[in-house]
Design a protein around this motif. Structure first.
Motif, PDB file in Angstrom:
ATOM      1  N   VAL A 137     -16.071  -1.069 -68.077  1.00 37.89           N
ATOM      2  CA  VAL A 137     -15.058  -1.768 -68.857  1.00 37.89           C
ATOM      3  C   VAL A 137     -13.713  -1.075 -68.712  1.00 37.89           C
ATOM      4  O   VAL A 137     -13.613   0.057 -68.247  1.00 37.89           O
ATOM      5  CB  VAL A 137     -15.444  -1.820 -70.347  1.00 37.89           C
ATOM      6  N   ALA A 138     -12.686  -1.791 -69.133  1.00 40.28           N
ATOM      7  CA  ALA A 138     -11.339  -1.239 -69.178  1.00 40.28           C
ATOM      8  C   ALA A 138     -10.567  -2.022 -70.225  1.00 40.28           C
ATOM      9  O   ALA A 138     -10.895  -3.179 -70.504  1.00 40.28           O
ATOM     10  CB  ALA A 138     -10.663  -1.354 -67.810  1.00 40.28           C
ATOM     11  N   PRO A 139      -9.540  -1.423 -70.820  1.00 36.10           N
ATOM     12  CA  PRO A 139      -8.722  -2.174 -71.777  1.00 36.10           C
ATOM     13  C   PRO A 139      -7.994  -3.307 -71.053  1.00 36.10           C
ATOM     14  O   PRO A 139      -7.203  -3.059 -70.143  1.00 36.10           O
ATOM     15  CB  PRO A 139      -7.733  -1.124 -72.301  1.00 36.10           C
ATOM     16  N   GLN A 140      -8.295  -4.537 -71.430  1.00 38.38           N
ATOM     17  CA  GLN A 140      -7.706  -5.702 -70.784  1.00 38.38           C
ATOM     18  C   GLN A 140      -7.292  -6.726 -71.830  1.00 38.38           C
ATOM     19  O   GLN A 140      -7.861  -6.766 -72.926  1.00 38.38           O
ATOM     20  CB  GLN A 140      -8.711  -6.349 -69.830  1.00 38.38           C
ATOM     21  N   PRO A 141      -6.336  -7.592 -71.494  1.00 33.89           N
ATOM     22  CA  PRO A 141      -5.970  -8.665 -72.423  1.00 33.89           C
ATOM     23  C   PRO A 141      -7.161  -9.585 -72.685  1.00 33.89           C
ATOM     24  O   PRO A 141      -7.802 -10.065 -71.745  1.00 33.89           O
ATOM     25  CB  PRO A 141      -4.845  -9.403 -71.687  1.00 33.89           C
ATOM     26  N   LEU A 142      -7.449  -9.830 -73.935  1.00 34.85           N
ATOM     27  CA  LEU A 142      -8.544 -10.722 -74.296  1.00 34.85           C
ATOM     28  C   LEU A 142      -8.304 -12.124 -73.743  1.00 34.85           C
ATOM     29  O   LEU A 142      -9.240 -12.819 -73.332  1.00 34.85           O
ATOM     30  CB  LEU A 142      -8.680 -10.763 -75.816  1.00 34.85           C
ATOM     31  N   VAL A 143      -7.052 -12.531 -73.699  1.00 32.94           N
ATOM     32  CA  VAL A 143      -6.707 -13.869 -73.229  1.00 32.94           C
ATOM     33  C   VAL A 143      -7.071 -14.062 -71.759  1.00 32.94           C
ATOM     34  O   VAL A 143      -7.298 -15.190 -71.309  1.00 32.94           O
ATOM     35  CB  VAL A 143      -5.203 -14.149 -73.475  1.00 32.94           C
ATOM     36  N   ARG A 144      -7.154 -12.987 -71.009  1.00 32.03           N
ATOM     37  CA  ARG A 144      -7.532 -13.110 -69.601  1.00 32.03           C
ATOM     38  C   ARG A 144      -8.954 -13.644 -69.459  1.00 32.03           C
ATOM     39  O   ARG A 144      -9.220 -14.532 -68.641  1.00 32.03           O
ATOM     40  CB  ARG A 144      -7.416 -11.749 -68.905  1.00 32.03           C
ATOM     41  N   ASP A 145      -9.886 -13.098 -70.247  1.00 31.24           N
ATOM     42  CA  ASP A 145     -11.262 -13.583 -70.189  1.00 31.24           C
ATOM     43  C   ASP A 145     -11.352 -15.035 -70.643  1.00 31.24           C
ATOM     44  O   ASP A 145     -12.129 -15.826 -70.100  1.00 31.24           O
ATOM     45  CB  ASP A 145     -12.158 -12.706 -71.063  1.00 31.24           C
ATOM     46  N   ILE A 146     -10.572 -15.391 -71.650  1.00 35.36           N
ATOM     47  CA  ILE A 146     -10.575 -16.770 -72.142  1.00 35.36           C
ATOM     48  C   ILE A 146     -10.069 -17.719 -71.060  1.00 35.36           C
ATOM     49  O   ILE A 146     -10.647 -18.784 -70.821  1.00 35.36           O
ATOM     50  CB  ILE A 146      -9.717 -16.876 -73.417  1.00 35.36           C
TER      51      ILE A 146
END
Length: 312
Positions: free
Chosen positions: A222-231
């Motif tokens: 894992v890595a800190p990523q924008p949640l909106v990217r997965d959406i």
């Protein structure tokens, strides 16, 4: 062992590689391989039995294979603290040999969310998408934080994908997309963005339904990523592969699917209106670079891109 859609030489190579490791490490021989699920230069994935229990063995390859196996082991152990029970879960880590680049997890028997969505009624589709949103919220919840968004970083990554596009009409679309995303930078740069420790591969094929739970599989580091990217990735997959026929479009994808997903994931309004279209556009560039021009999904992707360019 056999596998569909994997070249036979890769299947044979993966089979021989696992057999060699089992001969060298007796404990690994407790895994009996039944099939090769994936095989490429970065890893090989096998389905089989581990001490008689249905299991998945992942063999990491390449120069950082130990590091990758260690990170997956650590992530599975972290997730076990809050996603081993209840409705929304991840598979159990059964064993790991980090020095060999191997992890073994439980094999979840069920139907993928993608399979369930194919024959779902409109109401069932809404329910399944909402379930996926709840799973993502459960995964991200413990590590949510706010950060400042830097759009140029994401745009530069997608520009690097351009050389992979060989079909001239697709190159025209990709350049038009990148130009539109460049124009959106002033609207998104410096905005607050919701981030979490997530995997970046949230999609219907990686969610499995059982009678009692919804599991997310193929969990890696894992890595800190924008949640909106997965959406955005999830919504684009739905529109290209399992489209919603009875819905208007927004940002090139189903507006109803957007509303259902965002009804379960706590995404601030400013991200819904600015960062969601930005990341949907980024995902479109990514898919355009990955799909063959004659792929069965390519036409649907081009249609979504054209609609995106007309409305965003």
């Amino acid at each position: 062992m056999s596998a569909e859609n994997i070249p036979l030489p890769l299947v044979l190579e993966a089979s021989e590689e696992l057999t060699d490791l089992q001969n060298r490490r007796k404990a690994v021989a407790a895994f009996t391989a039944e099939s090769v699920l994936a095989a490429h230069e970065r890893s090989a994935v096998y389905a089989g039995l581990y001490d008689g229990q249905p299991a998945i063995l992942k063999l990491f390859r390449g120069p950082n294979f130990k590091k990758k196996a260690r990170r997956q082991k650590q992530e599975m152990e972290r997730l076990a603290t809050f996603m081993s029970t209840g409705r929304y879960r991840t598979p159990e880590l059964l064993d790991a040999w980090v020095n060999l680049g191997i992890t073994v997890t439980t094999r979840i028997e069920g139907k993928t969310l993608a399979q369930a969505l194919i024959r779902a009624s409109l109401g069932e589709r809404d329910h399944l998408i909402a379930e996926a949103g709840h799973w993502l919220s459960r995964l991200a919840g413990p590590t949510l934080f706010r950060d400042t968004f830097a759009g140029k970083f994401w745009l530069s990554r997608k520009r690097n994908d351009l050389p992979r596009i060989q079909y001239p009409p697709d190159m025209v679309l990709a350049r038009a997309l990148l130009a539109r995303l460049e124009a959106l930078i002033p609207d998104v740069r410096g905005h607050s963005v919701t981030k979490a420790e997530i995997h970046g591969d949230f999609s219907p094929p990686n969610l499995i339904l059982t009678e009692t739970a919804l599991y997310g599989v193929d969990i890696q580091s894992v890595a800190p990523q924008p949640l909106v990217r997965d959406i955005a990735r999830f919504l684009l997959y739905l529109h290209i592969v399992i489209p919603q026929r009875d819905s208007g479009l927004k940002f090139g994808v189903s507006e109803r699917d957007i509303d259902v997903m965002l009804g379960t994931v706590a995404l601030p309004e400013n991200e819904r209106q600015t960062l969601l279209p930005f990341f949907i556009g980024l995902e479109m560039v990514d898919k355009l670079a990955r799909l063959r021009p004659d792929h069965v999904r390519a036409a649907a992707l081009r249609g979504a891109i054209n609609r995106y360019l007309e409305t965003v």
